[in-house]
Design a protein around this motif. Sequence first.
Motif, short mmCIF file in Angstrom:
data_model
loop_
_atom_site.label_atom_id
_atom_site.label_comp_id
_atom_site.label_asym_id
_atom_site.label_seq_id
_atom_site.Cartn_x
_atom_site.Cartn_y
_atom_site.Cartn_z
N PRO A 1 4.87 -7.84 -5.55
CA PRO A 1 3.44 -7.69 -5.87
C PRO A 1 2.91 -8.81 -6.78
CG PRO A 1 4.53 -5.57 -6.00
CD PRO A 1 5.61 -6.59 -5.82
N GLU A 84 -3.25 -1.30 -5.38
CA GLU A 84 -1.90 -0.77 -5.23
C GLU A 84 -1.20 -0.77 -6.58
OE1 GLU A 84 1.39 0.91 -3.35
OE2 GLU A 84 -0.67 0.61 -2.66
N LYS A 90 2.37 4.84 -10.74
CA LYS A 90 2.03 6.00 -9.92
C LYS A 90 2.62 7.27 -10.51
CE LYS A 90 1.88 3.50 -5.50
NZ LYS A 90 2.57 3.34 -4.20
#
Length: 255
Positions: A1, A84, A90
């Motif tokens: 990422p 994202e 998360k």
Amino acid sequence: PLARLGELPESVQFHTEEDRLMIEVTQASRSRLGAAGGPPEAPEDRDLVLRLHESAINNYAGAMLGGATASETEPGQTAKFDVELPDWMKRVSEERETGNADGDATVEEEPFESYSLTLHRNRPLTVEFVEAQVKLTIHIARLTSGGDEFTNWDVTGTFTPELKEGGVVLHREGELVVFPTGFDTEGGQLSSRQVAVRSNLTKVLNDRSSKGRGFPLTMEFPVLEPTGELSKVGPLELSDFTSSNGWLTLAWNRR
């Protein structure tokens, strides 16, 4: 990422000594802040040690969350981000919906109000490692909650660590502290309109937080359990959590 975002650390160095492997990573650039000095001494006789400067987290957050928007548009829905998130973010985002680490918060039934929060592009969130505590500030570019709208406010929570079951739980102390972005908290004076808006926003955010939504009351980081080829190492239990002068030192030992 990070590679996709053009934010891969330019400096990643490895070296070995007689009985240890050292890894140093610099998450910074010429346009960003860095540490004013070297890290504190590492504790002895630990199996794993991490020394982290607050600027590394702040620079990383700027790369991953700059300009991001979190929203809740339906009852019972957890906040959805338009970017994202890394897996660990998360997990923290999902767990904070319980209200606290032990899951004993009570969420009251109430009329649903949609919610949307956009973070500042260059400085979405910052942490400060102060004496024995961690301060987390969310820099809000725009927030809508029901029929209310707020722009350019900073929201800070101060957390105290508790070592627990091989991990650590960060407990928030008191209510959230809310000020306009860039406000001089030492000598500045709020206008009458800012005082009214601040009072309203503080109530909105603390009410949401008390019900396990929005700004967390606690953040839990469990015991480290290596997987794959490293699973034979077994769990690693946190033995040290030291926060001071912009540096966080964590140390683990094998169970």
